[in-house]
Design a protein around this motif. Structure first.
Motif, PDB file in Angstrom:
ATOM      1  N   LEU A   4      59.015  46.854  47.991  1.00  0.00           N
ATOM      2  CA  LEU A   4      58.011  46.579  46.997  1.00  0.00           C
ATOM      3  C   LEU A   4      58.825  46.464  45.370  1.00  0.00           C
ATOM      4  O   LEU A   4      58.548  45.740  44.650  1.00  0.00           O
ATOM      5  N   ILE A   6      57.715  45.146  41.880  1.00  0.00           N
ATOM      6  CA  ILE A   6      56.382  45.645  41.912  1.00  0.00           C
ATOM      7  C   ILE A   6      56.380  47.292  42.167  1.00  0.00           C
ATOM      8  O   ILE A   6      56.883  47.704  43.075  1.00  0.00           O
ATOM      9  N   GLU A  55      51.358  49.421  40.533  1.00  0.00           N
ATOM     10  CA  GLU A  55      51.169  48.133  39.872  1.00  0.00           C
ATOM     11  C   GLU A  55      50.609  47.582  40.830  1.00  0.00           C
ATOM     12  O   GLU A  55      50.689  47.120  42.131  1.00  0.00           O
ATOM     13  N   TYR A  91      49.200  43.883  42.760  1.00  0.00           N
ATOM     14  CA  TYR A  91      49.857  42.749  43.184  1.00  0.00           C
ATOM     15  C   TYR A  91      48.873  41.790  44.202  1.00  0.00           C
ATOM     16  O   TYR A  91      47.780  42.422  44.454  1.00  0.00           O
ATOM     17  N   THR A 134      59.068  33.875  41.212  1.00  0.00           N
ATOM     18  CA  THR A 134      58.555  34.506  42.496  1.00  0.00           C
ATOM     19  C   THR A 134      59.312  33.978  43.557  1.00  0.00           C
ATOM     20  O   THR A 134      59.268  32.689  43.604  1.00  0.00           O
ATOM     21  N   PRO A 178      53.167  39.950  41.435  1.00  0.00           N
ATOM     22  CA  PRO A 178      52.896  40.979  40.557  1.00  0.00           C
ATOM     23  C   PRO A 178      51.685  40.606  39.618  1.00  0.00           C
ATOM     24  O   PRO A 178      51.787  39.470  39.076  1.00  0.00           O
ATOM     25  N   THR A 185      47.307  47.422  45.724  1.00  0.00           N
ATOM     26  CA  THR A 185      48.073  48.539  45.155  1.00  0.00           C
ATOM     27  C   THR A 185      48.565  49.331  46.127  1.00  0.00           C
ATOM     28  O   THR A 185      47.829  49.850  47.003  1.00  0.00           O
TER      29      THR A 185
END
Length: 541
Positions: A311, A316, A320, A322, A357, A371, A413
């Motif tokens: 991640l 990420i 955090e 996502y 991304t 994210p 998360t």
């Protein structure tokens, strides 16, 4: 300039004496000379202007004309000021050697003729030099924003790179209050000071449609490129960038009508394609890393540390939020791609801009981890879903035969939630496929009330008892709260911390209870299918 065009300039009042069959011959410059043998100083394609001071007798004309023809001169302009006329022997020599001859009136100076001809050629030479400087800068590593800065400084040309989904990749477009001015001398003047992409807001024309979206639609539907688009905000010429499928392609939108000067646009589009190729090189590594993470999570073989590291490579952090986005594409053109799933991934990456991304390609389609932290553009799972819908609508309008199906998971998360998020996005995407394309979020696959209402009561009770009886029996014997913990855990979308806060217990207590639920039921609560079964069993009671 052609001889025909020069003769058409009324203020010069030139008269063609011979060479009517060569009126379409072009010349590249002007040379003024009265040397009897000027051959060494001439260049092919030039127009020679002479006052005939070299002529002392009829025999001089043949020698002078022969030297001009040997040098490749395009035409001769003879003045009458010295001799009072253009002698017949010069006319006959030009006829013999096939050299067009024009008479220049006494009142017209050679300088006037030269100035009428040379400014345009000087401008073209200067423009060529500017183009070469731009190409050299891009070849040396200049990015897209630097390219547009050079276009402004060197060519005074406005423009932007626009994706097929209507996003501005680089450059600026005019807003509703700006109208591009006419092209002057082959260059596009800026109508106002340059704005940043944020300030420009991608530009909107007065009828409310974003200029970038309008250009994207025109790019997708144009039968061929380059293509001129006239909007209330101004005129643009669209050039293709590279050889991507149009659904994942970019277009270079140059301000003004460049159909008569397409070489400029093609050259700039090639510069943009070169920079996109550089960007693709870095993106390939990101796609490979994302693919490894997705495969590890889907297999269930990766531990928390491995998934967490994966991640982080996707930008990420462990705390955090996502979401997972899944996409497939079918329709015209996709079958011709080496890998239709790869085309779906490229489209998905364009739809998720301005986030850079990377989409992993899997046998089941393209997958991207998006994210949600760090503020705009996405801070909730609903925001990428909205952006995906907007871009998908542009593609659907421009390529109606292309069927794009996208599924978006809920906000997740931590690494343990990844596997469930992948399954959640996959379920949502399959629902989109069943609907014929579009974007489906996880909220839509949880519309269980209608589904349960169609199931007979005895079937619902049987399903609930079979699924939850081990938990109910354990709670009765141990006076525990496994069922209550399961219900809150599912309501919290699998968040350990949120569930612990709701129950006012330590997070380790939640982990223990959920682990016990998995042992008793034989279900894996990190798997979407098992999570849905338990959720429905709770709601069906």
């Amino acid at each position: 300039m052609r001889i025909r065009d020069l003769l058409a300039i009324e203020e010069l009042r030139l008269t063609l004496l011979t060479g009517e069959e060569h009126l379409d011959r072009s010349f590249t410059g002007v040379q003024i000379t009265d040397l009897p043998d000027p051959g060494r100083y001439l260049s092919p394609g030039e127009l020679v202007l002479s006052g005939l001071m070299w002529r002392t007798g009829p025999e001089d004309s043949e020698r002078f004309v022969r030297r001009l023809v040997e040098a490749g001169v395009a035409a001769l302009g003879a003045g009458r000021a010295w001799l009072g006329t253009v002698p017949g022997d010069l006319v006959r020599a030009c006829e013999e050697y096939g050299l067009p001859l024009m008479e220049v009136p006494v009142e017209v100076s050679f300088r006037s003729v030269a100035e009428m001809i040379t400014p345009r050629h000087a401008e073209l030479r200067d423009a060529l030099g500017r183009h070469r400087r731009i190409v050299a800068a891009v070849a040396e590593g200049a990015g897209l924003e630097e390219l547009f800065a050079l276009m402004d400084a060197e060519l005074r040309m406005t423009g932007a790179v626009v994706s097929a989904t209507g996003a501005v990749i680089a450059g600026t477009l005019p807003d509703a209050g700006t109208v591009l001015g006419p092209r002057t001398g082959g260059l596009t003047p800026r109508s106002q000071a340059a704005k940043s992409p944020d300030e420009a807001g991608e530009g909107h024309d007065p009828d409310g449609e974003a200029v970038a979206v309008r250009l994207a639609r025109e790019f997708l539907t144009a039968p061929r490129l380059p293509h001129v688009v006239r909007t209330p905000a101004g005129t643009f010429t669209l050039f293709g960038v590279g050889r991507e499928h149009r659904a994942a392609g970019w277009t270079l939108a140059c301000g003004g009508d460049l159909i008569a000067e397409t070489d400029v646009g093609f050259e700039l589009a090639a510069c943009v394609a070169l920079e996109r190729g550089r960007m693709e090189e870095g993106r390939r590594v990101e796609r490979r890393l994302a693919g490894q993470l997705v495969a590890l999570a889907a297999s269930g073989a990766g531990d928390r540390a491995e998934l967490g590291a994966g991640l982080r490579t996707c930008g990420i952090g462990p705390a955090e939020p996502y979401c997972v986005v899944s996409a497939t594409v079918t329709g015209p053109g996709s079958a011709r791609e080496a890998d239709p799933a790869a085309l779906g991934g490229r489209i998905l990456e364009e739809l998720l801009r301005p986030r850079t991304t990377a989409a992993a390609v899997t046998p089941d389609g393209a997958l991207a981890l998006v994210p949600l932290a760090g503020g705009p553009p996405y801070s909730t799972a609903g925001e990428p879903a909205g952006a995906l819908r907007a871009g998908a609508e542009v593609l659907a309008a421009g390529l109606p035969g292309l069927r794009l199906s996208i599924g978006v998971s809920a906000a997740l998360t931590g690494s343990p939630a990844l596997r469930g998020g992948l399954e959640e996005a996959g379920h949502a995407r399959r629902l989109a496929e069943a609907r014929g394309g579009g974007v489906v979020t996880s909220d839509e696959i949880y519309t269980h009330a209608l589904l349960l209402a169609t199931v007979p009561g005895d079937v619902r009770r049987s399903f609930t008892e079979r699924t939850l009886e081990p938990i109910l029996d354990y709670d009765r014997r141990h006076r525990s709260e496994l069922l209550r913990t399961l219900e809150v855990f599912l309501d919290c979308a699998g968040s350990w911390n949120a569930c612990a806060e709701r129950l006012h217990v330590h997070v380790n207590t939640v982990r223990y209870r959920i682990h016990r639920v998995e042992e008793l039921t034989g279900r894996d609560l990190s798997a979407m299918a098992d999570r849905v079964d338990l959720f429905l069993a709770l709601r069906a009671s």
